[in-house]
Scaffold this motif. Structure first.
Motif, PDB file in Angstrom:
ATOM      1  N   SER A   1       4.499  -5.789 -12.214  1.00  0.00           N
ATOM      2  CA  SER A   1       4.381  -4.450 -12.798  1.00  0.00           C
ATOM      3  C   SER A   1       3.160  -4.266 -13.684  1.00  0.00           C
ATOM      4  O   SER A   1       2.470  -3.238 -13.605  1.00  0.00           O
ATOM      5  CB  SER A   1       5.643  -4.110 -13.604  1.00  0.00           C
ATOM      6  N   GLU A   2       2.866  -5.227 -14.556  1.00  0.00           N
ATOM      7  CA  GLU A   2       1.702  -5.079 -15.431  1.00  0.00           C
ATOM      8  C   GLU A   2       0.421  -4.922 -14.618  1.00  0.00           C
ATOM      9  O   GLU A   2      -0.412  -4.053 -14.900  1.00  0.00           O
ATOM     10  CB  GLU A   2       1.560  -6.293 -16.353  1.00  0.00           C
ATOM     11  N   GLY A   3       0.247  -5.758 -13.609  1.00  0.00           N
ATOM     12  CA  GLY A   3      -0.945  -5.684 -12.785  1.00  0.00           C
ATOM     13  C   GLY A   3      -1.025  -4.404 -11.987  1.00  0.00           C
ATOM     14  O   GLY A   3      -2.106  -3.819 -11.821  1.00  0.00           O
ATOM     15  N   VAL A   4       0.115  -3.937 -11.504  1.00  0.00           N
ATOM     16  CA  VAL A   4       0.143  -2.675 -10.755  1.00  0.00           C
ATOM     17  C   VAL A   4      -0.246  -1.520 -11.665  1.00  0.00           C
ATOM     18  O   VAL A   4      -1.038  -0.648 -11.289  1.00  0.00           O
ATOM     19  CB  VAL A   4       1.538  -2.452 -10.136  1.00  0.00           C
ATOM     20  N   VAL A   5       0.277  -1.505 -12.879  1.00  0.00           N
ATOM     21  CA  VAL A   5      -0.094  -0.466 -13.843  1.00  0.00           C
ATOM     22  C   VAL A   5      -1.602  -0.492 -14.105  1.00  0.00           C
ATOM     23  O   VAL A   5      -2.275   0.540 -14.068  1.00  0.00           O
ATOM     24  CB  VAL A   5       0.672  -0.642 -15.170  1.00  0.00           C
ATOM     25  N   GLY A   6      -2.131  -1.673 -14.375  1.00  0.00           N
ATOM     26  CA  GLY A   6      -3.555  -1.785 -14.658  1.00  0.00           C
ATOM     27  C   GLY A   6      -4.421  -1.336 -13.493  1.00  0.00           C
ATOM     28  O   GLY A   6      -5.391  -0.581 -13.670  1.00  0.00           O
ATOM     29  N   ASN A   7      -4.079  -1.771 -12.297  1.00  0.00           N
ATOM     30  CA  ASN A   7      -4.874  -1.422 -11.125  1.00  0.00           C
ATOM     31  C   ASN A   7      -4.794   0.067 -10.790  1.00  0.00           C
ATOM     32  O   ASN A   7      -5.810   0.696 -10.470  1.00  0.00           O
ATOM     33  CB  ASN A   7      -4.420  -2.250  -9.918  1.00  0.00           C
ATOM     34  N   LEU A   8      -3.589   0.623 -10.860  1.00  0.00           N
ATOM     35  CA  LEU A   8      -3.423   2.018 -10.451  1.00  0.00           C
ATOM     36  C   LEU A   8      -3.975   2.999 -11.479  1.00  0.00           C
ATOM     37  O   LEU A   8      -4.524   4.038 -11.110  1.00  0.00           O
ATOM     38  CB  LEU A   8      -1.948   2.314 -10.184  1.00  0.00           C
TER      39      LEU A   8
ATOM     40  N   VAL B   1       0.857   5.856  -7.691  1.00  0.00           N
ATOM     41  CA  VAL B   1      -0.313   6.593  -8.193  1.00  0.00           C
ATOM     42  C   VAL B   1       0.082   8.033  -8.479  1.00  0.00           C
ATOM     43  O   VAL B   1      -0.283   8.610  -9.515  1.00  0.00           O
ATOM     44  CB  VAL B   1      -1.484   6.541  -7.191  1.00  0.00           C
ATOM     45  N   GLN B   2       0.853   8.624  -7.576  1.00  0.00           N
ATOM     46  CA  GLN B   2       1.275  10.008  -7.771  1.00  0.00           C
ATOM     47  C   GLN B   2       2.201  10.139  -8.974  1.00  0.00           C
ATOM     48  O   GLN B   2       2.138  11.115  -9.720  1.00  0.00           O
ATOM     49  CB  GLN B   2       1.972  10.527  -6.507  1.00  0.00           C
ATOM     50  N   VAL B   3       3.056   9.142  -9.187  1.00  0.00           N
ATOM     51  CA  VAL B   3       3.921   9.142 -10.375  1.00  0.00           C
ATOM     52  C   VAL B   3       3.065   9.220 -11.645  1.00  0.00           C
ATOM     53  O   VAL B   3       3.332  10.017 -12.551  1.00  0.00           O
ATOM     54  CB  VAL B   3       4.808   7.876 -10.401  1.00  0.00           C
TER      55      VAL B   3
ATOM     56  N   ALA C   1       0.828  -1.206   0.000  1.00  0.00           N
ATOM     57  CA  ALA C   1       0.000   0.000   0.000  1.00  0.00           C
ATOM     58  C   ALA C   1       0.864   1.259   0.000  1.00  0.00           C
ATOM     59  O   ALA C   1       0.555   2.243  -0.677  1.00  0.00           O
ATOM     60  CB  ALA C   1      -0.936  -0.014   1.208  1.00  0.00           C
ATOM     61  N   GLU C   2       1.949   1.226   0.749  1.00  0.00           N
ATOM     62  CA  GLU C   2       2.827   2.394   0.827  1.00  0.00           C
ATOM     63  C   GLU C   2       3.427   2.725  -0.535  1.00  0.00           C
ATOM     64  O   GLU C   2       3.478   3.899  -0.944  1.00  0.00           O
ATOM     65  CB  GLU C   2       3.940   2.133   1.839  1.00  0.00           C
ATOM     66  N   GLU C   3       3.888   1.694  -1.243  1.00  0.00           N
ATOM     67  CA  GLU C   3       4.460   1.918  -2.570  1.00  0.00           C
ATOM     68  C   GLU C   3       3.399   2.339  -3.573  1.00  0.00           C
ATOM     69  O   GLU C   3       3.653   3.155  -4.462  1.00  0.00           O
ATOM     70  CB  GLU C   3       5.174   0.658  -3.059  1.00  0.00           C
ATOM     71  N   MET C   4       2.196   1.799  -3.425  1.00  0.00           N
ATOM     72  CA  MET C   4       1.110   2.143  -4.347  1.00  0.00           C
ATOM     73  C   MET C   4       0.792   3.638  -4.305  1.00  0.00           C
ATOM     74  O   MET C   4       0.508   4.259  -5.328  1.00  0.00           O
ATOM     75  CB  MET C   4      -0.152   1.356  -3.995  1.00  0.00           C
ATOM     76  N   VAL C   5       0.832   4.222  -3.113  1.00  0.00           N
ATOM     77  CA  VAL C   5       0.539   5.648  -2.973  1.00  0.00           C
ATOM     78  C   VAL C   5       1.510   6.466  -3.816  1.00  0.00           C
ATOM     79  O   VAL C   5       1.115   7.386  -4.538  1.00  0.00           O
ATOM     80  CB  VAL C   5       0.615   6.078  -1.490  1.00  0.00           C
ATOM     81  N   LYS C   6       2.782   6.142  -3.740  1.00  0.00           N
ATOM     82  CA  LYS C   6       3.786   6.877  -4.513  1.00  0.00           C
ATOM     83  C   LYS C   6       3.608   6.653  -6.009  1.00  0.00           C
ATOM     84  O   LYS C   6       3.750   7.593  -6.808  1.00  0.00           O
ATOM     85  CB  LYS C   6       5.190   6.452  -4.079  1.00  0.00           C
TER      86      LYS C   6
END
Length: 310
Positions: A96-103, A73-75, A66-71
């Motif tokens: 990475s692909e899933g993080v990109v899609g979700n964010l 999203v801002q990127v 969650a902590e990394e996701m916050v940063k």
């Protein structure tokens, strides 16, 4: 989401970086927000891309933190605000692909970007399965760019990618690698298959692509994505504690990151650079390289010689 105009007040208000303890003033003080980000055309189409994008190797492989996701999203928000669109990923890059899609969906930006990923396996059926999974992870019905990662089983995958482009599943297809030793093979594939894109390594101190790869690219109307623009951080280590020379500021260069990126952009055959970052203030700094004056060939060599002399 490109060609926007920003003034200092708007960017400070929107950035939301104050809460992260990031000092923006040095970056913003000499930046002209009335400019528009530089665009370059994809030669095989009428579409243009902003010259600075985002790579996701390592930086977006954060699982469910969650902590990394916050940063992150801002990127993505900062990238969008300053006109960037290209996001490059791969099934090789962990989550990475899933993080990109979700964010991108979470930030309501899922239709704001140019999505690029890769096939990185052997065999037709396995390649199709892997690419279908990438569509799901990145939450896409159509992928903007599908690339053959490091040329793995390229003769098999190129047939699938041509078919998918014809059927509209992807807009463009391409090939990638990250070493000087791969450039000759990249040239051979470009000449034989005429991909829309080629992705490869290129930087101020890694200029092997200038020997013949760029000439082949020009002759075959191929768009370029540039990886490893900072030499895995070694360029920053070489310039640590040193000031950007005053003469560089005449080209709207106000940081070493912008210095290295604008050197690459001085080559007009570069379509887009995809530096990776997980830090919003680095994203802003990278994006600024896409604004203002671009060095000419004379200043380009002056930049190179300056770095070589350090």
């Amino acid at each position: 989401m490109i060609n926007k105009e920003y003034n200092r007040r708007v960017v400070l208000k929107l950035s939301g970086l104050a809460g992260l303890g990031i000092a923006l003033s040095p970056l913003l003080s000499s930046f002209n927000f009335k400019n528009e980000i530089l665009l370059r055309k994809i030669p095989s189409s009428n579409q243009s891309l902003p010259v600075i994008g985002l790579g996701t190797w390592q930086t977006f492989d954060v699982g469910s933190s969650a902590e990394e996701m916050v940063k992150l999203v801002q990127v993505l928000i900062e990238m969008d605000k300053l006109g960037g669109t290209v996001i490059d990923s791969s099934p090789m890059y962990g989550s990475s692909e899933g993080v990109v899609g979700n964010l991108t969906r979470k930030a309501n930006l899922n239709n704001s970007f140019f999505y690029a990923t890769k096939v990185w396996t052997k065999g037709k059926d396995e390649g199709i399965r892997q690419m279908q999974n990438s569509f799901k992870r990145m939450k896409r019905q159509q992928m903007d760019l599908m690339q053959i990662h490091n040329l793995v089983d390229w003769k098999t995958h190129v047939k699938t990618l041509r078919d998918w482009k014809d059927r509209g599943k992807i807009k463009f297809w391409g090939i990638t690698h990250y070493t000087d030793g791969s450039h000759e093979q990249l040239e051979q594939v470009i000449k034989a298959e005429k991909p829309d894109f080629v992705q490869f390594n290129y930087s101020i101190l890694s200029r092997h692509a200038e020997k013949s790869l760029f000439e082949t690219i020009q002759k075959n109307n191929t768009a370029t994505l540039i990886n490893r623009p900072f030499e895995k951080g070694s360029l920053f280590r070489a310039t640590k504690g040193k000031d950007v020379p005053d003469w560089a500021k005449e080209y709207d260069i106000n940081s070493w990151g912008q210095f290295f990126l604008k050197f690459i952009l001085s080559n007009e055959l570069v379509t887009c650079i995809i530096p990776g970052t997980s830090k919003p203030h680095h994203m802003i700094d990278n994006m600024m390289a896409g604004y203002g004056k671009i060095p000419d060939s004379k200043i380009r060599e002056k930049m190179y010689n300056y770095i070589k002399s350090l």
